[in-house]
Design a protein around this motif. Structure first.
Motif, short mmCIF file in Angstrom:
data_model
loop_
_atom_site.label_atom_id
_atom_site.label_comp_id
_atom_site.label_asym_id
_atom_site.label_seq_id
_atom_site.Cartn_x
_atom_site.Cartn_y
_atom_site.Cartn_z
N UNK A 13 0.84 -1.20 0.00
CA UNK A 13 0.00 0.00 0.00
C UNK A 13 0.88 1.25 0.00
N UNK A 14 0.50 2.18 -0.88
CA UNK A 14 1.27 3.41 -1.01
C UNK A 14 2.35 3.36 -2.05
N UNK A 15 2.61 2.19 -2.58
CA UNK A 15 3.65 2.04 -3.57
C UNK A 15 3.19 2.43 -4.97
N UNK A 16 4.08 2.25 -5.92
CA UNK A 16 3.82 2.63 -7.31
C UNK A 16 4.18 1.49 -8.26
N UNK A 17 3.51 1.48 -9.37
CA UNK A 17 3.84 0.57 -10.47
C UNK A 17 3.62 1.31 -11.77
N UNK A 18 4.37 0.91 -12.78
CA UNK A 18 4.19 1.46 -14.11
C UNK A 18 3.91 0.31 -15.06
N UNK A 19 2.72 0.30 -15.59
CA UNK A 19 2.34 -0.72 -16.56
C UNK A 19 2.69 -0.24 -17.96
N UNK A 64 -8.50 9.73 -10.61
CA UNK A 64 -7.82 10.97 -10.98
C UNK A 64 -6.85 11.40 -9.89
N UNK A 65 -5.67 11.81 -10.31
CA UNK A 65 -4.66 12.27 -9.37
C UNK A 65 -3.69 11.19 -8.93
N UNK A 66 -4.08 9.93 -9.09
CA UNK A 66 -3.18 8.84 -8.72
C UNK A 66 -2.63 8.10 -9.94
N UNK A 67 -3.42 8.01 -10.99
CA UNK A 67 -3.02 7.28 -12.19
C UNK A 67 -2.78 8.26 -13.33
N UNK A 68 -1.79 7.96 -14.15
CA UNK A 68 -1.49 8.78 -15.32
C UNK A 68 -1.24 7.89 -16.53
N UNK A 69 -1.97 8.15 -17.60
CA UNK A 69 -1.78 7.42 -18.84
C UNK A 69 -0.93 8.26 -19.78
N UNK A 70 -0.07 7.59 -20.52
CA UNK A 70 0.77 8.29 -21.50
C UNK A 70 1.05 7.33 -22.66
N UNK A 79 1.55 3.59 -21.54
CA UNK A 79 1.91 3.32 -20.16
C UNK A 79 0.81 3.78 -19.22
N UNK A 80 0.80 3.15 -18.06
CA UNK A 80 -0.07 3.59 -16.99
C UNK A 80 0.77 3.69 -15.72
N UNK A 81 1.01 4.90 -15.28
CA UNK A 81 1.72 5.12 -14.03
C UNK A 81 0.71 5.14 -12.89
N UNK A 82 0.92 4.27 -11.92
CA UNK A 82 -0.01 4.15 -10.80
C UNK A 82 0.72 4.47 -9.51
N UNK A 83 0.28 5.49 -8.83
CA UNK A 83 0.90 5.93 -7.57
C UNK A 83 -0.08 5.78 -6.41
N UNK A 84 0.47 5.81 -5.22
CA UNK A 84 -0.34 5.72 -3.99
C UNK A 84 -1.33 4.57 -4.07
N UNK A 85 -0.83 3.42 -4.43
CA UNK A 85 -1.69 2.27 -4.66
C UNK A 85 -2.36 1.81 -3.37
N UNK A 86 -3.57 1.30 -3.53
CA UNK A 86 -4.39 0.83 -2.42
C UNK A 86 -4.77 -0.63 -2.66
#
Length: 121
Positions: A13-19, A64-70, A79-86
């Motif tokens: 929890x709270x970590x990040x992943x980039x798909x 919104x605010x936690x995930x970013x697509x690019x 890519x999908x940057x995922x932050x503050x994961x729950x």
């Protein structure tokens, strides 16, 4: 178009992943790209989408605010940057392609096999 996801895994929890989603078979830059997810015993749900040019992005309101697509049209990847994961983000994440280029949910018609994301509490 063929789609192959990568980057999933186990995170606290709270970590990040980039798909990442690698594509092949058609002109990537013509497609809008999206991410969806499906948790156990739940329906598949929309996560994020990006138009063919990258100028427009769309997100599920709750993300919104936690995930970013690019996207990188030169490398045919999204890519999908995922932050503050729950823990509730735990799901299989799918990459999808929309041949219209605009990213409306109803138009996605090509899918990858998915990558598992598990968030431990």
């Amino acid at each position: 178009v063929q789609l192959v996801e990568s980057g999933g895994g186990l995170v606290h929890t709270g970590g990040s992943l980039r798909l990442s989603c690698a594509t092949s078979g058609r002109t990537f830059s013509n497609y809008a790209m999206g991410w969806f997810r499906q948790a156990p015993r739940k329906e598949r749900e929309f996560v994020a989408a990006i138009s063919w040019s990258g100028a427009n992005t769309y997100y599920a309101e709750s993300l919104k605010g936690r995930f970013t697509i690019s996207r990188d049209n030169a490398k045919n990847t999204v890519h999908l940057q995922m932050n503050s994961l729950k823990p509730e983000d735990t799901a299989v994440y799918f990459c999808a392609a929309d041949p219209t280029g605009w990213g409306l949910v109803r138009n996605f018609n090509s899918w990858g096999l998915g990558t598992q994301v598990t968030v431990s509490s």
